[in-house]
Design an enzyme around this catalytic site. Structure first.
Site, short mmCIF file in Angstrom:
data_model
loop_
_atom_site.label_atom_id
_atom_site.label_comp_id
_atom_site.label_asym_id
_atom_site.label_seq_id
_atom_site.Cartn_x
_atom_site.Cartn_y
_atom_site.Cartn_z
N HIS A 151 0.18 15.77 -2.63
CA HIS A 151 0.72 16.97 -3.57
C HIS A 151 0.07 18.12 -3.19
O HIS A 151 -1.25 18.04 -2.99
CB HIS A 151 0.60 16.23 -4.89
CG HIS A 151 1.11 15.03 -5.43
ND1 HIS A 151 2.52 15.08 -5.50
CD2 HIS A 151 0.64 13.94 -5.59
CE1 HIS A 151 2.75 13.60 -6.11
NE2 HIS A 151 1.68 12.91 -5.75
N CYS A 200 -4.29 -2.35 0.77
CA CYS A 200 -4.61 -3.70 0.63
C CYS A 200 -4.86 -4.53 1.80
O CYS A 200 -4.13 -4.37 2.83
CB CYS A 200 -3.63 -4.58 -0.24
SG CYS A 200 -3.29 -3.89 -2.00
N SER A 230 0.74 -1.10 0.11
CA SER A 230 0.09 0.04 -0.01
C SER A 230 0.92 1.21 0.09
O SER A 230 2.02 1.24 0.13
CB SER A 230 -0.85 -0.08 1.17
OG SER A 230 -1.49 -1.38 1.59
#
Length: 272
Positions: free
Chosen positions: A127, A150, A122
């Protein structure tokens, strides 16, 4: 609401479901002159630099019950920052971890110009996107966060923390579940927890501050929520200015312009 481990599904083998949360917030500010706009961008750039964003993502990793394997971060010129964290659902023995991973050790990070974080299955990324236009008296700042996991870990458990970590005028949230796992009898499971709306995982006091709209595709395990702040407290939207320095008529005009900007961002359409 938390996705706990009580009433766990009995699965065969590893839980192969991928759960992805995409979280975008927009902060809007009134900055009339080009100087004020540039000062606002510089302020935001410092407030949400890669170091602070790294701390936020590490907190998110802890909240969803995952473990940091590697961190990569970068501040950009003229503005903006990015952080990526690779995470694992369970603690791994040191000998099992790839030598390229830094485990989030700060002393290692200080020796690098660029840092990225990794999980075994994972990842968490952020950003930032500051923005303004010289012909417009409004500057905006967007934060884009993706949490992909996951296994049993679900990123929706960190929603309240993420919302509280930023000044959020508009929020857009997408959550989707992909893949399938199997129960002990071999039956496919395309989702392993109950969810009717992303709003189920957001604190009621937070929801009261926003108008929220859902667009969900249940058969595809796609959930989408948009949120728009209800009240505009003008002083909170002025950069380096006092509201009482502005004439009442101009205050109303500024509030209207702020609201129009928010509505267009919220709707994703040029309306005015």
């Amino acid at each position: 609401m938390m996705l706990g481990l009580e009433n766990k599904l009995k699965l065969y083998g590893f839980n192969n479901l991928t759960k992805t949360l995409s979280f975008n917030i927009y902060d809007v500010c009134y900055a009339k002159s080009e100087r004020e706009q540039k000062d606002y961008i510089a302020y935001i750039d410092e407030q949400y630099n890669s170091e602070r964003l790294t701390n936020i993502l590490c907190d998110v990793t802890e909240m969803i019950g995952a473990h940091v394997l590697n961190i990569s971060k970068q501040d950009y010129d003229p503005q903006g920052a990015s952080v990526t964290i690779l995470i694992s659902e369970e603690t791994l023995a040191v000998k099992e971890i790839d030598k390229s991973c830094n485990l989030g050790q700060i002393d290692i990070l200080k020796t690098r110009d660029t840092i990225v974080g990794h999980l075994d299955k994972s990842h968490v990324t952020v950003h930032t996107y500051p923005e303004y236009h010289p012909d417009n008296s409004i500057a905006t700042f967007r934060v884009d966060i993706d949490v992909s996991t996951c296994g049993e870990v679900s990123p929706v458990n960190a929603l309240n923390y993420l919302i509280g970590s930023f000044d959020s005028d508009i929020i857009t949230i997408d959550y989707r579940v992909r893949g399938f796992t199997r129960d002990i009898d071999g039956k496919k499971l395309f989702i392993d927890h109950k969810i009717t709306s992303i709003q189920d995982y957001i604190d009621e006091n937070t929801l009261k501050k926003y108008d929220a709209v859902d667009i969900n595709v249940y058969q595809s395990n796609i959930f989408h929520t948009k949120m728009l702040i209800k009240e505009i407290e003008l002083q909170n939207y002025l950069f380096n200015r006092d509201v009482y320095e502005i004439k009442p008529k101009q205050r109303l005009e500024i509030e209207n312009n702020l609201r129009k900007e928010m509505i267009e961002i919220f709707s994703g359409t040029n309306i005015y």
